[in-house]
Structures are given as C-alpha cells and as structure tokens.
Design an enzyme around this catalytic site. Structure first.
Site, PDB file in Angstrom:
ATOM      1  N   SER A  18       5.972  10.224  88.129  1.00 29.47           N
ATOM      2  CA  SER A  18       6.658  11.289  88.988  1.00 29.47           C
ATOM      3  C   SER A  18       7.835  12.023  88.804  1.00 29.47           C
ATOM      4  CB  SER A  18       6.671  10.307  90.733  1.00 29.47           C
ATOM      5  OG  SER A  18       5.475   9.208  90.992  1.00 29.47           O
TER       6      SER A  18
ATOM      7  N   ASP B  65       0.574   8.691  86.378  1.00 26.78           N
ATOM      8  CA  ASP B  65       0.088  10.078  87.530  1.00 26.78           C
ATOM      9  C   ASP B  65       0.334  11.940  87.104  1.00 26.78           C
ATOM     10  OD1 ASP B  65      -0.568   8.034  89.818  1.00 26.78           O
ATOM     11  OD2 ASP B  65       2.316   8.223  90.509  1.00 26.78           O
TER      12      ASP B  65
ATOM     13  N   THR C 272       3.352   2.339  83.602  1.00 25.32           N
ATOM     14  CA  THR C 272       3.682   0.987  83.483  1.00 25.32           C
ATOM     15  C   THR C 272       2.950   0.252  82.680  1.00 25.32           C
ATOM     16  OG1 THR C 272       2.342   1.263  86.017  1.00 25.32           O
ATOM     17  CG2 THR C 272       1.685  -0.207  84.938  1.00 25.32           C
TER      18      THR C 272
END
Length: 346
Positions: A59, A90, A13
């Site tokens: 991920s 994550d 992000t």
C-alpha cells in the site's frame, strides 16, 4: 552462463513467518529461504536472494520502488537467467505494469508473485506460488527464455504484468487478465501459451527509463457526479494527465456542463485517457452517442487497457517530456503489449 535466479523481496504477506518468541508475524531472512521452502533444493540451479534495505507494505508503493527494482535488475542482469520479485498483492499489478514500460529490450523473465497467506502458515499459497515462479524464471529453450516478459504469477496462472488486475481480496486466484489470455497455466505440468508470449526481436542491450511523472489523477465517472468534484480534479496544480474511468465502452454523461469541464481541461493542456470501468471489454469511442462528444473534443481512447497499466503508461510517457500530440499517439499504441492490436482503430 550457469543457470541461476535472483529473488528480490520487497515486502508483503509472502515474506512473513511467526516469531517463535511473540507469535506475531514478522519478515524472515530470505537468505534462509531453503529452510522455509525446502522443496527448492530440488531445483538444479542456484537461487540467490536480495531483500530491500527497507521492506514496505504494498500500500506504500511509490515510483521510487520501481526505480530501485530497475536498478537492481540492471545491476545483476548478466548474473542471472531470471528474476522473481516478491511483492504485496494490493499494488502488484501497478508495479508489474510500471516495470514493463520502464525496462526496454528485456530478454529474461521477471516474475512477480506473492501470496494471500504468509509463507509461515500451514495453508499458505506462498510456497506454491514461489516454486512455480522460480521454475518459470529459469525456463529456457536453447538458451532463450520461454517467457522474456514482466509477468505476474498467482495461483495456477501466469499473466502478462500490464494486463493484470487484482480482483479478489481473499481467494488464492486473486488476479485476473480479462482481455488477454494467460501466458502459462500451472498444473501437474506448466503449459506455456507460446502464441501469447511476446517474442519480438530485442537486439539492443537492456536499459531502463525511470523518470516517471506523477502529475496525473484518476476520475471515476458515476451517476450524479458533481461539477465541483470535476473542477477540484482538473484544477489540481501541475496536473498533466487524467485517467477518465467511464462506463461500458467509454461512455460518459452527455450534458453540456460535464463536456464543458472536459473541454476546459483539454484546453489547459491536460491529456485525458478514456478507460472503461468494466473488468473486461474495451473503450470504443464513437460507438454510442454518449462517447462521440468525448472523441470530438480530443479525449484519447485507452481501448482495452487496465487502469493500472494506464496509470503507469501515462507516468512513463509524461516523464519523457514529449509534446502532447506525441504522447496521445503513443497512448493509442501498444508499447509493451498492454493493448490488443485489433482493438486499435475502433
């Protein structure tokens, strides 16, 4: 050496800005990082950047990324005083844990950071995280790094990488290190917790072991877990290691069927590592009757290790091809500060 820091962008992000044509979020060119975060021009050191040829969502992280990061760091180790790895949140705790085991004789900071909001948004937490990470990566006293560790910076805390877990999907303080104190706290000043930082002597040159063995699985115990579930896991072809997430202080069902399946797995040569499901505290096998049998049949205690660190430690040790007894012995030992020494021996 002229003080300089290398930013390694893997994806995530933090590296996103709004495309002026479509308005959609897209990765930006980190060679132009000073345009997005002009504050870093105030630092009195050089900041370079390297973007992976193929950036990935966290991920999709696999051990091959960890190997690539090790090679990048080794290649540029003599050219920079520290490294900042920008990574999706994550799986950041997995990647930081992995590098802490894979890299030996580290004398420079490797600071993982990221953000909950893209760096191109108004309320982004990415700028503050990046600025603090750069400052810590370049922090030296008398030519020695203040934090010569693989660590995670997020919000107002710097944590040891292999002690950290993501605990929140929305808050800016998304990470926590329940069983180990922060290495630093970030406010008006950066306050380093020198007693918590690993300053053990590192005389040999830096090196990396990258042959991680992924023949492992995680089995989380829950009320009513069926034998078929356990059998499906322990009968995975080629399985070598099993992270067993148990209740509380390492407790698990005491019925014969459960214990027989665990014993069967051990007899097949599968190494079972007992890790608590709780965010804090430690496995204390033998403290309660429900964990005594696990101890008696040869389950190895993870003490206060996180699941993320347990996974990476197991992959690291299995990859070295050592015999089961040696692996169990090293699982019981603190290799890179992932276990609290006074916990060992319960």
């Amino acid at each position: 050496m002229k003080k300089s820091v290398l930013i390694i962008y893997t994806g995530g992000t933090i590296g996103m800005i709004n495309d002026p044509e479509t308005g959609a979020l897209c990765p930006f060119n980190f060679e132009q990082i000073a345009q997005e975060v002009p504050e870093i021009k105030e630092f009195g050191f050089t900041i370079d950047s390297y973007t992976l040829p193929k950036i990935i969502d966290s991920s999709d992280v696999k051990p091959c990324l960890w190997e690539e990061l090790c090679h990048i760091i080794l290649k540029h180790y003599d050219d920079y005083c520290g490294f900042v790895v920008l990574h999706g949140t994550d799986t950041m705790a997995y990647s930081a844990s992995a590098l802490s085991f894979m890299l030996s004789n580290l004398t420079k900071p490797i600071v993982f950071t990221g953000s909950q909001l893209p760096i191109g948004t108004i309320r982004t937490d990415g700028k503050e995280n990046l600025i603090a990470a750069l400052e810590i990566a370049a922090a030296y006293i008398e030519d020695k790094a203040i934090v010569p560790e693989v660590c995670i910076l997020f919000g107002d805390k710097l944590f040891r990488g292999n002690r950290t877990t993501k605990i929140n999907a929305e808050r800016f303080d998304a990470f926590q290190s329940t069983n180990y104190p922060p290495l630093a706290e970030i406010g008006i000043h950066i306050h380093y917790n020198y007693e918590a930082i690993d300053y053990s002597p590192r005389i040999a040159p830096i090196s990396a072991f990258t042959q991680m063995d992924t023949h492992i699985a995680i089995l989380k115990v829950f009320p009513g877990i069926r034998p078929e579930v356990m059998k499906a896991v322990i009968n995975i072809p080629g399985l070598k290691g099993l992270i067993l997430e148990t209740y509380g202080a390492g407790n698990a069902p005491s019925n014969d069927q459960f214990l027989c399946l665990i014993r069967e797995a051990i007899e097949k040569g599968i190494i079972i590592y007992n890790v608590t499901q709780c965010q804090g505290g430690a496995v204390e096998m033998g403290r309660y009757e429900t964990s005594c049998e696990l101890l008696n049949i040869g389950v190895t205690s993870g003490y206060d290790i996180t699941t993320e660190a347990a996974v990476c430690k197991m992959m690291y040790l299995l990859g070295q091809g050592k015999d089961a007894n040696e692996i169990k012995k090293r699982l019981n030992s603190a290799l890179k500060g992932e276990i609290t020494p006074n916990r060992v021996g319960f």
